[in-house]
Design an enzyme around this catalytic site. Structure first.
Site, PDB file in Angstrom:
ATOM      1  N   GLU A 140       0.854  -1.191   0.000  1.00  0.00           N
ATOM      2  CA  GLU A 140       0.000   0.000   0.000  1.00  0.00           C
ATOM      3  C   GLU A 140       0.892   1.244   0.000  1.00  0.00           C
ATOM      4  OE1 GLU A 140      -4.269  -1.659   1.362  1.00  0.00           O
ATOM      5  OE2 GLU A 140      -3.138  -0.821   3.012  1.00  0.00           O
TER       6      GLU A 140
HETATM    7  C1  HEC Z   1      -3.268   1.059  -1.896  1.00  0.00           C
HETATM    8  C2  HEC Z   1      -4.654   1.338  -1.586  1.00  0.00           C
HETATM    9  C3  HEC Z   1      -5.013   1.794  -0.193  1.00  0.00           C
HETATM   10  C4  HEC Z   1      -4.449   2.823   0.523  1.00  0.00           C
HETATM   11  C5  HEC Z   1      -3.311   3.722   0.138  1.00  0.00           C
HETATM   12  C6  HEC Z   1      -5.225   2.907   1.737  1.00  0.00           C
HETATM   13  N1  HEC Z   1      -6.216   1.964   1.755  1.00  0.00           N
HETATM   14 FE1  HEC Z   1      -7.658   1.751   3.150  1.00  0.00          FE
HETATM   15  N2  HEC Z   1      -8.172   0.000   2.331  1.00  0.00           N
HETATM   16  C7  HEC Z   1      -7.689  -0.512   1.151  1.00  0.00           C
HETATM   17  C8  HEC Z   1      -8.157  -1.870   0.990  1.00  0.00           C
HETATM   18  C9  HEC Z   1      -7.865  -2.789  -0.183  1.00  0.00           C
HETATM   19  C10 HEC Z   1      -8.917  -2.180   2.143  1.00  0.00           C
HETATM   20  C11 HEC Z   1      -9.575  -3.517   2.490  1.00  0.00           C
HETATM   21  C12 HEC Z   1      -8.471  -4.443   2.988  1.00  0.00           C
HETATM   22  C13 HEC Z   1      -8.967  -5.651   3.753  1.00  0.00           C
HETATM   23  O1  HEC Z   1     -10.124  -5.674   4.172  1.00  0.00           O
HETATM   24  O2  HEC Z   1      -8.181  -6.576   3.973  1.00  0.00           O
HETATM   25  C14 HEC Z   1      -8.937  -0.962   2.951  1.00  0.00           C
HETATM   26  C15 HEC Z   1      -9.651  -0.807   4.136  1.00  0.00           C
HETATM   27  C16 HEC Z   1      -9.817   0.413   4.776  1.00  0.00           C
HETATM   28  C17 HEC Z   1     -10.796   0.703   5.809  1.00  0.00           C
HETATM   29  C18 HEC Z   1     -11.825  -0.274   6.361  1.00  0.00           C
HETATM   30  C19 HEC Z   1     -13.218   0.068   5.911  1.00  0.00           C
HETATM   31  C20 HEC Z   1     -14.214  -1.006   6.231  1.00  0.00           C
HETATM   32  O3  HEC Z   1     -15.365  -0.881   5.801  1.00  0.00           O
HETATM   33  O4  HEC Z   1     -13.865  -2.008   6.863  1.00  0.00           O
HETATM   34  C21 HEC Z   1     -10.611   2.004   6.191  1.00  0.00           C
HETATM   35  C22 HEC Z   1     -11.393   2.776   7.240  1.00  0.00           C
HETATM   36  C23 HEC Z   1      -9.492   2.518   5.411  1.00  0.00           C
HETATM   37  N3  HEC Z   1      -9.058   1.529   4.560  1.00  0.00           N
HETATM   38  C24 HEC Z   1      -8.912   3.773   5.569  1.00  0.00           C
HETATM   39  C25 HEC Z   1      -7.665   4.100   5.036  1.00  0.00           C
HETATM   40  C26 HEC Z   1      -6.835   5.202   5.499  1.00  0.00           C
HETATM   41  C27 HEC Z   1      -7.191   6.151   6.607  1.00  0.00           C
HETATM   42  C28 HEC Z   1      -5.703   5.202   4.717  1.00  0.00           C
HETATM   43  C29 HEC Z   1      -4.501   6.098   4.817  1.00  0.00           C
HETATM   44  C30 HEC Z   1      -3.768   6.051   6.084  1.00  0.00           C
HETATM   45  C31 HEC Z   1      -5.865   4.103   3.766  1.00  0.00           C
HETATM   46  N4  HEC Z   1      -7.041   3.444   4.025  1.00  0.00           N
HETATM   47  C32 HEC Z   1      -4.974   3.829   2.756  1.00  0.00           C
HETATM   48  C33 HEC Z   1      -6.895   0.161   0.259  1.00  0.00           C
HETATM   49  C34 HEC Z   1      -6.101   1.243   0.600  1.00  0.00           C
END
Ligand code: HEC
Ligand code: HEC
Length: 361
Positions: A140
């Site tokens: 990520e």
């Molecule tokens: C490269 C892409 C990427 C980046 C950059 C990223 N995310 Fe995500 N995010 C995802 C993915 C894919 C998931 C689901 C992963 C899993 O469930 O295993 C996720 C899950 C989440 C969730 C959970 C939501 C739920 O409904 O369960 C939140 C809240 C979230 N991210 C916030 C953030 C925040 C705040 C940042 C920065 C610090 C961030 N993400 C950076 C791809 C990304």
């Protein structure tokens, strides 16, 4: 909780089988039923121990949009959870560091603070704990360690001042936990009230006839057993494929060659318990018209198909075209308003000669 919702919805199903016409739902009766299952979105999702103040919200927004929290200097939270596209990237699975595709679809950050836990498999307790993950995740944002993230942010004097203002009672406020606390408070502001909230709050004219019919179908079919509460989801975990195998049932809809995709074992990967095999969090259905493609693997692009798949694999029903039409209309009422403050881009603090340069390594 799961069982009580199902019992409730079965009661409603019986009531409707005994004469309630789908085409002209009784708004008043439906309002009574609905308020027992759903609740309006709050304007802020508070957390004890991480109090909100304006400086913290603004700081959290900056960090959310700041690509310098990634090793490449290119990827921010907003890259994958783009607020201009309802908090998602609209990709089957996200592209992270060095354009590496991850294994799962990015859920929306909108209303996510309301979920009882975070990630598809619920492995983080809340948005604060969740926010610590992606910064360090090698596919990520790929910062090699907490200290490096803190050092990079601390090299910018404006950030140092902003952490002091956001955490006024702390001696050494610029640390990794507080990066996550600030982002968390910002995410807690991201609720998106819509016409369904107006209906729940008592405006019986907020939904038109077809949307009311869709709400009725949603309740009668038993969707509400897993998609309830203020976010219409985010509260219950369930096996994907209660009645039929997900892969078998969806073969005809899925746009990818399934044989090239390893089957995600869901919560089993976290707990190693047999009962958790293929268990995922039932996602929120707020803004569902915008958060395509669907499911943990982003395999289904069409919301109508995703809905029919749900009815088949979770409930053993084949939904009629009429029911599907009504549900699609109801989804429209779940499209909400993103807070204006969140949609205004922040001006980020300037780097200095001390700021470690981003690298693609
Ligand atoms: C490269 C892409 C990427 C980046 C950059 C990223 N995310 Fe995500 N995010 C995802 C993915 C894919 C998931 C689901 C992963 C899993 O469930 O295993 C996720 C899950 C989440 C969730 C959970 C939501 C739920 O409904 O369960 C939140 C809240 C979230 N991210 C916030 C953030 C925040 C705040 C940042 C920065 C610090 C961030 N993400 C950076 C791809 C990304
Ligand atoms: C037994 C629990 C359960 C029932 C009942 C249920 N769902 Fe789901 N729903 C889930 C789970 C779990 C997922 C996530 C599946 C995955 O991707 O792994 C989901 C995903 C979805 C999605 C895709 C959301 C997204 O963001 O990708 C939609 C749309 C949906 N459900 C609608 C419905 C509708 C409409 C009904 C009623 C016909 C229904 N669901 C019944 C548990 C349930």
């Amino acid at each position: 909780m799961f069982r009580s919702f199902l019992t409730l919805s079965m009661g409603v199903a019986l009531a409707s089988a005994s004469g309630q016409a789908l085409a002209s739902p009784d708004a008043e009766a439906l309002h009574r039923t609905a308020t027992a299952m759903f609740s309006p979105l709050p304007s802020y999702v508070a957390k004890e121990g991480n109090p909100k103040n304006d400086a913290k919200v603004e700081l959290g927004k900056m960090l959310y949009f700041d690509p310098r929290l990634s090793q490449s200097g290119f990827i921010s939270c907003n890259s994958c959870h783009n607020l201009a596209t309802y908090g998602v990237d609209n990709l089957p699975t996200s592209l992270g560091h060095r354009w590496t595709a991850g294994p799962r679809n990015a859920p929306t950050v909108l209303n996510a603070a309301l979920h009882t836990n975070q990630f598809w498999d619920g492995r983080a307790a809340d948005v604060e704990e969740q926010a610590k993950g992606p910064v360090l995740n090698p596919i990520e944002m790929a910062i090699p360690g907490e200290d490096l993230a803190v050092d990079r942010i601390a090299s910018m004097p404006e950030y140092v001042e902003r952490f002091e203002a956001a955490f006024p009672n702390e001696e050494d406020p610029l640390n990794y936990d507080n990066i996550a606390n600030a982002i968390g408070v910002f995410e807690r502001t991201l609720t998106t009230p819509d016409r369904f909230d107006a209906f729940l709050e008592g405006d019986l004219n907020a939904l038109n006839e077809q949307e009311l019919a869709g709400l009725q179908v949603f309740i009668n079919q038993g969707c509400v057993g897993c998609h309830a509460g203020p976010a219409l989801g985010g509260q219950i975990e369930a096996r994907f494929g209660v009645v039929e195998s997900y892969w078998e049932a969806t073969r005809e809809y899925i746009g990818v060659d399934q044989s090239t995709m390893p089957m995600d074992v869901g919560k089993f990967a976290v707990t190693h318990k047999q009962d958790d095999l293929y268990v995922f969090k039932a996602p929120s259905l707020r803004n569902i018209t915008r958060t395509y493609p669907y499911f943990h693997d982003g395999s289904v692009w069409d919301l109508r198909d995703a809905t029919q798949i749900m009815a088949r694999v979770q409930l053993g029903n084949d939904m009629s075209d009429e029911d599907l039409d009504a549900l699609m209309a109801f989804y429209g009422a779940l499209e909400g308003e993103i807070p204006a403050q969140a949609l205004q881009l922040p001006i980020l603090p300037a780097s200095t000669s001390e700021t470690e340069r981003p690298t693609m390594r």
